[in-house]
Design an enzyme around this catalytic site. Structure first.
Site, mmCIF file in Angstrom:
data_model
loop_
_atom_site.group_PDB
_atom_site.id
_atom_site.type_symbol
_atom_site.label_atom_id
_atom_site.label_comp_id
_atom_site.label_asym_id
_atom_site.label_seq_id
_atom_site.Cartn_x
_atom_site.Cartn_y
_atom_site.Cartn_z
ATOM 1 N N CYS A 26 60.181 8.105 42.339
ATOM 2 C CA CYS A 26 58.963 7.453 42.802
ATOM 3 C C CYS A 26 58.371 6.738 41.600
ATOM 4 O O CYS A 26 59.079 6.402 40.657
ATOM 5 C CB CYS A 26 57.987 8.465 43.401
ATOM 6 S SG CYS A 26 57.491 9.766 42.244
ATOM 7 N N HIS A 550 89.777 16.546 37.640
ATOM 8 C CA HIS A 550 89.366 16.389 39.040
ATOM 9 C C HIS A 550 90.580 15.952 39.855
ATOM 10 O O HIS A 550 91.052 14.826 39.737
ATOM 11 C CB HIS A 550 88.253 15.346 39.143
ATOM 12 C CG HIS A 550 87.507 15.380 40.450
ATOM 13 N ND1 HIS A 550 88.061 14.962 41.619
ATOM 14 C CD2 HIS A 550 86.243 15.815 40.754
ATOM 15 C CE1 HIS A 550 87.184 15.105 42.605
ATOM 16 N NE2 HIS A 550 86.070 15.624 42.100
#
Length: 628
Positions: A26, A550
């Protein structure tokens, strides 16, 4: 540290990328949805450069960076691989968090916060008109009429705004909502204020026994009508065929809800609203300023809890009824004391980082946003926060004794001055602000803060003792060569079909298209991450390299199907040890890519991280050369 370095440390302290569901921001805060709050190293985050505070609220871990800086930090963490989401997505997820009361108050906030700007503007218009009158200026009749348009319109159509915003929050059509809301204040109905004044205007009797007036200035009835109306509209839409939805749904919604609103919900909840208003005024008018003392003392605690939006409903009700808001002055006292305590910490500390944090946080408080002061400074040291509550209580009591009441809401302290210029209370307002500031500053300076230097020394000593007793001493980075954890064909990282890896955002390395379904340790290391799904492993080598292996792209979606981990977090492994196995056929059958990435995630800690092989690699072949 530069922004990228801070971002890396933030991610590590959040428990790593795998502990983050999504990130948004924000105006002042990085808002992170995490999987496990327990994995967050809050102490590390709170002490990072540029971090003004951090706290967990509404299902989000919120890190305060301040205006401008937060945009840059958001860009950095996204570039480093954190998944993003919109604030609306995060709000929907956060809405599931907390108990029923917290969710209800958040809903009040969602409804009333969008309305606050017009109430603020109206209050400022009142202030300007009052100032001109106080200066002895006589306004022409047409100008007076114009100023009445500026100051009265928002309150006349307030039910329309409330129903519109409630429809928006609860998933109805906002256009239907605003028309329904405007029906409640139709000019064809007797004006509620005219009826209440006891003049010639009286309520209309529908069907001979139901007294009906317009709902000008009503808040709670409009909110309830909005909630029921939005839910009713959605229910109608479910049963109406799509081909006639555009005609039938708005017609039925407006017909049924106008009847319920004018003849049932409006009259009933108007009575409830009056009782709430009477109770609120009774608290505010308690003798000796006790109401202001109580509210001023607990307001910032309520801010910490995240349910302070309840004041929006009460303030709007007071303004609609009397065009005066006593809450504003009391809240101003609490916020002034909070900012003053932060100034005291900044003045007293010799820690340059804390000084650069405290003064901007205090300025933010004096402009009406106290979260940086609360979470960045005062609550961290506890005593400043609780002493500011005492000062805020006394300032709030003084505000009540002086009878202070603003002409609007939503702005406080410095900008809030505008709400008191035209009502003859500016001098009293400034006195209350001064008393709150002096008390907050003096109490904190004298009793609330001990400089961090001694505390920091104690923490450092404790760290050294812990390292000595546990043997967990940081590794000095050294050169090393990582051997391949996967047998297969080498693929350049830039060619990997995943921008998070191919961009190098997670670090430098290389990829391998596997020909065997075994994952080996690339060096002597400790397993820092071993996912239960078996699709990825994190290791910290004895020479300081942090390596991520990964297997495949988006294979986390397979939930472990076809994978088997052979090690657990904390295990010590030697180069060539088996970490896990996988079935490439199942990965391909799932429509996914089995290309396996080998990344040095702390690349920035080394002078270079370079692949040293092309073509095919077999077990034990050198893959990446790391230089300290």
């Amino acid at each position: 540290m530069n922004n990228q370095e801070i971002a890396k440390k933030v991610i590590d302290a959040l428990g790593g990328r795998e502990n983050v569901n999504s990130v948004a921001h924000c105006a002042t805060r990085l808002r992170v949805m995490v999987k496990d709050e327990g994995k967050i190293n809050k102490e590390v985050i709170e002490n990072l450069e540029k971090v003004q505070g951090a706290f967990f609220n509404s299902g989000q871990y919120q890190i305060i960076f301040g205006t401008g800086t937060v945009n840059k930090m958001y860009d950095e963490v996204v570039a480093l691989g954190l998944p993003t989401s919109s604030k609306d997505d995060m709000k929907a997820e956060a809405a599931k968090q907390g108990n029923w009361f917290q969710r209800a108050i958040r809903t009040f906030g969602d409804v009333f916060v969008p309305i606050i700007p017009v109430i603020v503007a109206t209050g400022l218009f009142m202030g300007v008109r009052g100032l001109l009158t106080a200066l002895g200026m006589t306004l022409p009749a047409d100008v007076t009429t114009y100023t009445q348009i500026l100051t009265d319109t928002a309150f006349i159509i307030l039910p329309g705004l409330v129903v519109w915003s409630t429809f928006r929050v609860f998933g109805g059509n906002p256009a239907v909502g605003i028309v329904l809301g405007m029906m409640l204040v139709s000019g064809s109905l007797p004006n509620a204020w005219a009826v209440a004044s006891g003049g010639e205007v009286t309520a209309m009797n529908f069907f001979g026994f139901i007294p009906v007036v317009g709902l000008q200035g009503s808040v709670l009835p409009a909110f309830i009508i909005g909630v029921v109306g939005a839910k009713f509209e959605k229910a109608v839409r479910k049963v109406v065929p799509d081909v006639i939805d555009l005609l039938v749904t708005p017609f039925v919604t407006l017909l049924v809800m106008s009847i319920l609103g004018l003849f049932v919900i409006g009259p009933v909840f108007h009575v409830v609203e009056n009782y709430i208003l009477i109770a609120t005024k009774a608290i505010l008018s308690m003798p000796f300023g006790l109401g202001g003392f109580l509210i001023g003392g607990v307001h910032q605690l309520i801010v910490v809890s995240g349910v302070h939006h309840i004041f929006n409903l009460l303030e709007v009700q007071l303004l609609a009824a009397d065009h005066a808001n006593p809450f504003n002055a009391i809240i101003t006292a609490a916020m002034t004391a909070q900012g003053a305590a932060t100034v005291a910490v900044g003045v007293k500390t010799k820690n340059p980082k804390l000084k650069t944090l405290a003064f901007p946080a205090a300025l933010s408080a004096f402009l009406g946003i106290t979260e940086p002061a609360i979470f960045g400074v005062n609550l961290r040291f506890r005593k400043p926060f609780f002493l500011s509550l005492i000062a805020g209580a006394i300032g709030g009591g003084l505000a009540s004794i002086l009878g202070l009441a603003g002409t609007g809401n939503g702005i406080t302290i410095i900008p809030g001055t505008m709400l008191y210029i035209g009502n003859g209370q500016l001098a009293q307002y400034l006195l209350m602000v001064a008393v709150s500031f002096v008390l907050g500053f003096a109490l904190t300076y004298m009793f609330g803060y001990e400089d961090e230097k001694e505390v920091a020394t104690e923490v450092e000593t404790e760290r050294l003792v812990q390292e000595e007793t546990t043997g967990n001493i940081p590794v000095a980075l050294q050169n090393e060569t990582l051997v391949t954890p996967i047998v297969g064909d080498v693929v350049a990282l830039s060619d990997v079909n995943d921008p998070v890896f191919s961009s190098g955002a997670m670090g430098q390395g290389i990829a391998v298209k596997p020909s065997q379904g075994v994952v080996y340790a690339p060096a002597d290391a400790e397993v820092s991450i071993a996912f239960p799904t078996g699709h990825a492993f994190g290791l910290k080598t004895t020479n300081g390299a942090e390596v991520l292996i990964h297997v495949g792209i988006d294979t986390v979606t397979m939930n472990g199907e076809g994978f088997e981990a052979k090690v657990a977090q904390g295990d010590k492994v030697k180069a060539g040890d088996v970490l896990g196995t996988f079935d490439s056929n199942k990965i391909v059958a799932a429509g996914l890519d089995d290309t396996t990435m080998v990344i040095v995630t702390n690349t920035a800690d080394f002078s270079s991280v370079d692949p040293v092989v092309t073509g095919s690699v077999a077990k034990g072949d050198a893959l990446i050369e790391v230089k300290a």
